[in-house]
Design a protein around this motif. Sequence first.
Motif, PDB file in Angstrom:
ATOM      1  N   ASP A  63       0.932  -1.159  -0.024  1.00 50.00           N
ATOM      2  CA  ASP A  63       0.065   0.028  -0.099  1.00 50.00           C
ATOM      3  C   ASP A  63       0.775   1.195  -0.022  1.00 50.00           C
ATOM      4  O   ASP A  63       1.599   1.647   0.902  1.00 50.00           O
ATOM      5  CB  ASP A  63      -0.979  -0.019   1.320  1.00 50.00           C
ATOM      6  CG  ASP A  63      -1.759   1.171   0.833  1.00 50.00           C
ATOM      7  OD1 ASP A  63      -1.745   2.051   0.257  1.00 50.00           O
ATOM      8  OD2 ASP A  63      -2.754   1.189   2.376  1.00 50.00           O
ATOM      9  N   ASN A  76       4.763   1.522   0.333  1.00 50.94           N
ATOM     10  CA  ASN A  76       4.971   0.197  -0.374  1.00 50.94           C
ATOM     11  C   ASN A  76       6.240  -0.769  -0.009  1.00 50.94           C
ATOM     12  O   ASN A  76       7.007  -0.680  -0.585  1.00 50.94           O
ATOM     13  CB  ASN A  76       4.736   0.348  -2.036  1.00 50.94           C
ATOM     14  CG  ASN A  76       4.545  -0.930  -2.458  1.00 50.94           C
ATOM     15  OD1 ASN A  76       4.879  -1.875  -2.179  1.00 50.94           O
ATOM     16  ND2 ASN A  76       3.795  -0.928  -3.571  1.00 50.94           N
ATOM     17  N   PHE A 104      -4.864  -4.998  -1.636  1.00 53.57           N
ATOM     18  CA  PHE A 104      -3.601  -5.258  -1.187  1.00 53.57           C
ATOM     19  C   PHE A 104      -3.032  -6.559  -0.866  1.00 53.57           C
ATOM     20  O   PHE A 104      -4.144  -7.539  -0.517  1.00 53.57           O
ATOM     21  CB  PHE A 104      -3.471  -4.362  -0.077  1.00 53.57           C
ATOM     22  CG  PHE A 104      -3.632  -2.694  -0.548  1.00 53.57           C
ATOM     23  CD1 PHE A 104      -2.758  -2.329  -1.441  1.00 53.57           C
ATOM     24  CD2 PHE A 104      -4.651  -2.151   0.151  1.00 53.57           C
ATOM     25  CE1 PHE A 104      -3.012  -0.958  -1.819  1.00 53.57           C
ATOM     26  CE2 PHE A 104      -4.875  -0.787  -0.151  1.00 53.57           C
ATOM     27  CZ  PHE A 104      -3.861  -0.146  -1.161  1.00 53.57           C
TER      28      PHE A 104
END
Length: 533
Positions: free
Chosen positions: A153, A160, A186
Motif C-alpha cells: 500500500d 509500499n 492489497f
Amino acid sequence: MLRKSKTGKMYFSLLAVVLMLSVVLAGCGGNDNKKADPSPSASASPSASAESSPSASAEPSQSAAADLPEVTLSITFPGTAPKDEQKIEEAVNAYLKDKINAKIDINMIDWGQWDNKINLAIAGREKMDILFTAAWNGHSNNVAKQAFLAINDPKGPKGNLLEQYGKGILETLPPAYLEGAKIGQFNYGVPANKELAEQGGVIYRTDIADELGLTAQLDAVKTIADLEPILAVVKEKKPELIPLYMKDGENFNAHYFAKYDHLGDGSIEGVIMKTGSETTVKPRYDFPIYKETLNITRDFFKKGYINRDAATAQLSPQDAFKAGNVFMGVFPLKPGKDAEVANAAGLQGKLKQIPMTDRTTSTGETAGSMLGITTTSPNPERAMMFINLLHTDKELNNLMNFGIEGDHYTRSGDIITPTAGTPNYAIGAAWMLGNQFLNYVWNNEAPDKWEQFKAFNEGAINSKALGFTFNAESVKTQVATMSNIRKEFDPGLDTGSVDPAKADDLLKKLKANGLDDVIAEKQKQLDAFLATK
C-alpha cells in the motif's frame, strides 16, 4: 509475550483478476483439462530462481547495512522448537550482520497450541515482527482485525514495503501468488514460492507394511473405505501402534482432503467445492461429503484405529511420526512429501505417500503459506528485507531450513545427506520459509524434485472461484463468534471423537449467530467477482 524465554471493502479490479488467471491457467488445467506451458512455477524453477541472484540488487550493500542500526526481529511460525534452535539463531545472526544488520529471534509454537496462542497475541496487540499466516488459518479474519500490514500500500504507514524492500520477491515469485492472495487491493503477507496445486492423502510406514504383508493392499488404496481392512490388521498385529493418527485440522474433513473452497479463509464458514461447477455458497453441512466423511471417521474411531486423544492432540502428524508409534497419518501431499516428513521424523526411507484426491487449485493455495508483517512490528522495513532474503538468498534460506552444513547435514552440490546431528534441527518448515526452489534436496528425494513440482501443477482442476478472496470486514462480528463455535465442535466431529449427529447442533448454533449473514455476504462478493470474468 509470545517470545520464547529461551524457552476496504472487497473490490477486485479486472486487471488483477486477468493477470492472476492468465498466469495460473497457464500452468493448471481447468475443469475441461486444457493445458498450457509453462506452469506458474516455471519462472520459479531452479534455473530461474535458485541459480539467478537477484539478491544483490534486493538487499543493502555492506556499507549501507553498516549504516543501519542493529535490530532484533522475531519470526513466529508453527512447529516444535528444535534442540539446536539457539545455534541456528547465532549462525543466522552472524550471516545477517553484513546483509541487513539484524538479529533473528526464532519463535516456534507447537501446532496444537498455535491457534490459541496467536489469537491471544493478536487480541493483546503483542509486539511481533514476522508471523506465519495462511488462508486456511484465519488470514482474512486476522486482516479484518488489523493484525497485518498491507505490504504493498503506497499510502500505508511505511509506504509500499514490497516495492521498497522486496524487489527480489517481485523478481522471483510468480505473479499468480501475490494476485491470488490479495484482499481487496492489497497483500497482507508474502506467499511462499512452492507448489500451487494441492492433493490430499495419507503417509504410512513402509517397514511396518512390509512386515505385515500389507504393501499390495496399500498400493491399491483409492478411497477412505479402502483403508479399513488395512488399519484392522495393524490394530490386531501391532497393538502398540496408532493405526491412523489424526488431530484437529489434519483429518479426512480437512480442506485439502474434502475439497472445500472456503473462498480465501478456512476459518470462515461458507464454501463451494473445488472440484465442482456450482458457485452457490453453502455451509459444509449442505454437501453430502461432509456427513459421509464424519460417519466413516466415527466408525474408524469406534474401532480403535484413530488415536483416542485426536480431538485434543497437540502434535502435528509429522511430529507424531517421530515418536515411533504411528503407522499412518493424513497429509496434504506434493511430490516428495513423504521424504520431507521422513527426514523431519528421523524415518528416512521408511515412509510412503498415497494420493487419494484430485489435484486442485484455489485461491487458498496461492495464500496457503505466507509470512506477514504485523501491525505491532517495531521494524517493518527490516522485516521485509529479511523476508526478501528468504526468497532470494540461497545460503540464508537453507541455513534457516536445514541448519549448518557439516553439523546438521553434509552436502554435495545441491544434494544433502543426514548426519547424527540432523534430528537436532529437523523443523520440516521449508514450505513456510520463503522460496522452496532455493532448497537443497535430501539424498532420499528425487534429484528432479523441482521439475516434479511443475508437473504436479499441470492438469490440476481449478476452482470456479480461483482468484477470489472473501473480505470479512462487514461481518467480522459474526465471523468471530462463529469461529469460536466451530472451535467448540469441529475437533470432535472431524476426528470421529463424537457422534456425527452433533453436527446438527453445530449448524443450529451457527445459524443462531449469523451464519446466514456471512453466507449472503460471501455470495454477494463472489457473484461480483464472477461477473468480471
